[in-house]
Enzyme design. Sequence first.
Site, PDB file in Angstrom:
ATOM      1  N   GLU A   1       7.562 -36.512 132.555  1.00 38.39           N
ATOM      2  CA  GLU A   1       6.000 -35.779 131.998  1.00 38.39           C
ATOM      3  C   GLU A   1       5.601 -36.516 130.872  1.00 38.39           C
ATOM      4  OE1 GLU A   1       6.063 -32.194 131.963  1.00 38.39           O
ATOM      5  OE2 GLU A   1       7.447 -32.159 133.288  1.00 38.39           O
TER       6      GLU A   1
ATOM      7  N   CYS B   1       1.862 -39.017 123.896  1.00 35.08           N
ATOM      8  CA  CYS B   1       3.554 -38.727 123.933  1.00 35.08           C
ATOM      9  C   CYS B   1       4.378 -39.405 125.541  1.00 35.08           C
ATOM     10  CB  CYS B   1       3.416 -37.518 123.439  1.00 35.08           C
ATOM     11  SG  CYS B   1       5.263 -36.508 123.875  1.00 35.08           S
TER      12      CYS B   1
ATOM     13  N   CYS C   1      17.366 -33.586 129.698  1.00 31.15           N
ATOM     14  CA  CYS C   1      18.382 -33.733 128.673  1.00 31.15           C
ATOM     15  C   CYS C   1      19.506 -33.070 128.074  1.00 31.15           C
ATOM     16  CB  CYS C   1      17.252 -33.632 127.367  1.00 31.15           C
ATOM     17  SG  CYS C   1      18.022 -33.521 125.916  1.00 31.15           S
TER      18      CYS C   1
ATOM     19  N   CYS D   1      19.318 -28.225 122.949  1.00 34.23           N
ATOM     20  CA  CYS D   1      18.885 -27.030 122.524  1.00 34.23           C
ATOM     21  C   CYS D   1      18.614 -25.866 122.263  1.00 34.23           C
ATOM     22  CB  CYS D   1      17.702 -28.011 121.296  1.00 34.23           C
ATOM     23  SG  CYS D   1      18.095 -29.518 120.719  1.00 34.23           S
TER      24      CYS D   1
ATOM     25  N   CYS E   1      14.568 -24.988 123.964  1.00 31.59           N
ATOM     26  CA  CYS E   1      13.831 -26.253 124.461  1.00 31.59           C
ATOM     27  C   CYS E   1      14.014 -26.046 125.129  1.00 31.59           C
ATOM     28  CB  CYS E   1      14.007 -27.710 123.600  1.00 31.59           C
ATOM     29  SG  CYS E   1      13.440 -28.883 124.705  1.00 31.59           S
TER      30      CYS E   1
ATOM     31  N   GLY F   1      13.401 -35.905 127.018  1.00 28.62           N
ATOM     32  CA  GLY F   1      14.728 -36.112 126.244  1.00 28.62           C
ATOM     33  C   GLY F   1      14.935 -36.950 124.938  1.00 28.62           C
ATOM     34  N   GLU F   2      16.446 -37.153 124.251  1.00 26.36           N
ATOM     35  CA  GLU F   2      16.532 -37.576 123.604  1.00 26.36           C
ATOM     36  C   GLU F   2      16.717 -39.213 123.700  1.00 26.36           C
ATOM     37  OE1 GLU F   2      17.409 -36.476 120.605  1.00 26.36           O
ATOM     38  OE2 GLU F   2      17.922 -38.691 120.079  1.00 26.36           O
TER      39      GLU F   2
ATOM     40  N   SER G   1      11.246 -40.091 117.621  1.00 28.99           N
ATOM     41  CA  SER G   1      12.161 -38.379 117.827  1.00 28.99           C
ATOM     42  C   SER G   1      13.405 -38.446 117.993  1.00 28.99           C
ATOM     43  CB  SER G   1      11.152 -37.400 117.431  1.00 28.99           C
ATOM     44  OG  SER G   1      11.466 -35.988 117.337  1.00 28.99           O
TER      45      SER G   1
ATOM     46  N   SER H   1      14.055 -34.307 114.154  1.00 28.48           N
ATOM     47  CA  SER H   1      13.913 -32.775 114.528  1.00 28.48           C
ATOM     48  C   SER H   1      15.528 -31.586 113.675  1.00 28.48           C
ATOM     49  CB  SER H   1      14.049 -32.299 115.347  1.00 28.48           C
ATOM     50  OG  SER H   1      13.247 -32.851 116.827  1.00 28.48           O
ATOM     51  N   LEU H   2      14.853 -31.548 112.576  1.00 27.21           N
ATOM     52  CA  LEU H   2      15.316 -30.639 112.237  1.00 27.21           C
ATOM     53  C   LEU H   2      16.308 -28.814 112.338  1.00 27.21           C
ATOM     54  CD1 LEU H   2      17.511 -31.520 110.492  1.00 27.21           C
ATOM     55  CD2 LEU H   2      15.629 -30.646 108.196  1.00 27.21           C
TER      56      LEU H   2
ATOM     57  N   ASN I   1       7.134 -22.496 120.721  1.00 29.15           N
ATOM     58  CA  ASN I   1       5.656 -22.555 121.746  1.00 29.15           C
ATOM     59  C   ASN I   1       6.993 -21.672 122.421  1.00 29.15           C
ATOM     60  OD1 ASN I   1       3.953 -24.057 120.895  1.00 29.15           O
ATOM     61  ND2 ASN I   1       4.772 -25.782 121.184  1.00 29.15           N
TER      62      ASN I   1
ATOM     63  N   CYS J   1       4.844 -28.790 122.580  1.00 32.57           N
ATOM     64  CA  CYS J   1       6.160 -29.345 122.442  1.00 32.57           C
ATOM     65  C   CYS J   1       7.225 -28.963 122.648  1.00 32.57           C
ATOM     66  CB  CYS J   1       6.719 -29.205 120.986  1.00 32.57           C
ATOM     67  SG  CYS J   1       5.154 -30.645 120.145  1.00 32.57           S
TER      68      CYS J   1
HETATM   69  N1  SAH Z   1      14.860 -34.743 121.505  1.00 36.89           N
HETATM   70  C1  SAH Z   1      13.768 -35.250 120.643  1.00 36.89           C
HETATM   71  C2  SAH Z   1      12.796 -35.582 121.587  1.00 36.89           C
HETATM   72  C3  SAH Z   1      12.047 -34.650 122.093  1.00 36.89           C
HETATM   73  S1  SAH Z   1      11.213 -32.634 121.313  1.00 36.89           S
HETATM   74  C4  SAH Z   1      13.723 -34.163 119.347  1.00 36.89           C
HETATM   75  O1  SAH Z   1      14.950 -33.001 119.318  1.00 36.89           O
HETATM   76  O2  SAH Z   1      13.501 -34.496 118.554  1.00 36.89           O
HETATM   77  C5  SAH Z   1       9.851 -32.865 120.502  1.00 36.89           C
HETATM   78  C6  SAH Z   1       9.995 -31.877 119.430  1.00 36.89           C
HETATM   79  O3  SAH Z   1       9.793 -30.476 120.095  1.00 36.89           O
HETATM   80  C7  SAH Z   1      11.763 -31.884 118.485  1.00 36.89           C
HETATM   81  O4  SAH Z   1      11.161 -31.726 116.887  1.00 36.89           O
HETATM   82  C8  SAH Z   1      11.755 -29.608 118.687  1.00 36.89           C
HETATM   83  O5  SAH Z   1      12.355 -29.902 118.038  1.00 36.89           O
HETATM   84  C9  SAH Z   1      10.569 -29.779 119.529  1.00 36.89           C
HETATM   85  N2  SAH Z   1      10.707 -28.379 120.380  1.00 36.89           N
HETATM   86  C10 SAH Z   1      11.811 -28.563 121.348  1.00 36.89           C
HETATM   87  N3  SAH Z   1      11.371 -27.377 122.013  1.00 36.89           N
HETATM   88  C11 SAH Z   1      10.110 -26.111 121.400  1.00 36.89           C
HETATM   89  C12 SAH Z   1       9.437 -25.778 121.352  1.00 36.89           C
HETATM   90  N4  SAH Z   1       9.478 -24.061 122.643  1.00 36.89           N
HETATM   91  N5  SAH Z   1       8.112 -24.784 120.331  1.00 36.89           N
HETATM   92  C13 SAH Z   1       8.569 -25.907 119.291  1.00 36.89           C
HETATM   93  N6  SAH Z   1       8.480 -26.816 118.974  1.00 36.89           N
HETATM   94  C14 SAH Z   1      10.077 -27.294 120.236  1.00 36.89           C
END
Ligand code: SAH
Length: 376
Positions: free
Chosen positions: A86, A99, A106, A110, A113, A184-185, A216, A239-240, A315, A358
Site C-alpha cells: 500500500e 507514503c 506488521c 499496536c 492501528c 509495517g515497522e 517513522s 511514534s509515542l 482515525n 494513518c
Molecule cells: N510502524 C511505524 C510506521 C507506521 S504507522 C510507526 O509506528 O511509526 C504510521 C503512524 O500512524 C504512526 O505514528 C502510528 O502511531 C499512526 N497510527 C496508527 N494507527 C492510527 C490510527 N488509527 N489513527 C491515527 N494514527 C494512527
Amino acid sequence: MKSFFDYEKPELASIFDPPFRATQIYKAVYQRSFDDFALMTDLPKASRASFSVEWNIKLPSVHRRFDSIDGTRRYLVRLQDDELAETVYIPEESRDTICISSQIGCALACTFCLTGQLGLTRHLSAGEIVTQALVAQRENLVPRPRPSPGAPSPEASPCRARASRARRPLPGGEAFNIVLMGMGEPLHNYDNVMKAIRILHDKDGLNMSMSRITLSTAGLLPAIERLAAEPMIPNLAISLTGATNEKRNELMPINRRYPIEQLLDAVRRFPLKHRQRVTFEYVLLGGVTDAPEDALHLVKLLKGIRAKVNLIPFNEAEELSYRRPLDAAIERFQQVLIENNISAFVRKNRGNDISAACGQLKKKWADEPQRVSCSH
Ligand code: SAH
C-alpha cells in the site's frame, strides 16, 4: 529475472562490464523512466538484448487506485507473489508526500492501528520499497519520457502512457517528500529499508536528499542506535502515543521491551544536523491519551530534546474500539504543549474516505464495494 530496483549502483558496477554501465542504466531507469532496454540506444545492441533477458526494469502494476475527494490517492501495488503493497500519494501546497510501506502487515500489534491487527506477512525487499515511490511519482509528477529517435513508441508501454497523463511535469527527487509511514515497522526490516533509502538517495537515481526522507518507528531501540551510526541518516520520527510506560505498555506492546525512558535516551543521543528536529507522532485517542495531564507528561518526557510533535487525532475504524477526541480536547492538548514551548501541530486527516489515513492501511479492499474511482 533479477529486479534492477533491488540493487545499489556500486553493486551493479561490480556486476556490469564496463562498470560505468551501472550509472548509464541507473540514469535511464530512474531519471528518464525507461522501462525497456530497447529504449537505451546508447547501449550496444547486444547488451540491450542480454540485459533484457537478465534484468527486470518494469515497475510493478497498480492493482487498484482509490482517489480521495481531498486529492489523496491510495495505491495497491501488486508484487511478484501477488501480495499488495500500500502506497499513498498526498498532494500538499508546498511539496507533495509519498507514503510508502516497508512490510506486508506488521508484527508490532499496536492496539489502535489496523495494520497492527494483521500480523506480519513478510518484509518487503529494497526494490519493492523503491518501486512504490516510483509508481506514485510517475503517476502523479513525471512527464512522459522522451526516447531517442528510432526507439519504439512510448505509447506502446502502458506505464509511459500512464505517465503521459501525469498531473504536472516536475523534475525528479526534489519534487516530493518520502515518508516511511505506510504498512509495517521500517526498523524491523532494517537492511532492506536502508538499502532502499540509499537507492532513492543516489544522485544518478532519484537523487532524494536525506532531509526529504522520514523514517517513522514505533521505537525499536537497538535499531535506532544502529541508525544513529549510519553514514546517511534520514529524518527520524518516533511514534509515542502513550506518555507513560503504563499507558504505552497497553497501547504499543513494543514498549514492554524498550520502555519510554530508554527510548528517549537513545533519541537524545541521536545525531541531528543544525536546525534538524526529531518528530514525535502522538495519536490522540478520546478518553485515553487526550487529557491535559497526558500533555504534561509529554512535556516532561521531551525536555532537552529538539522535538516537534505531530498530534494525530485517531482515525476511527469499525474494528477498533477507540474514538476520535472532541475538537476542543485536541485544541486543549495542543495548547498545553505550545504553552510549554514545544512545537505541536495537529495533523489533518487526509484520505479518510478511501482508508488511506494513518493506521488505516489494511486489506479492506477485498470485500468492499467499489465506491471510489479506480483507473486500473
Ligand atoms: N510502524 C511505524 C510506521 C507506521 S504507522 C510507526 O509506528 O511509526 C504510521 C503512524 O500512524 C504512526 O505514528 C502510528 O502511531 C499512526 N497510527 C496508527 N494507527 C492510527 C490510527 N488509527 N489513527 C491515527 N494514527 C494512527
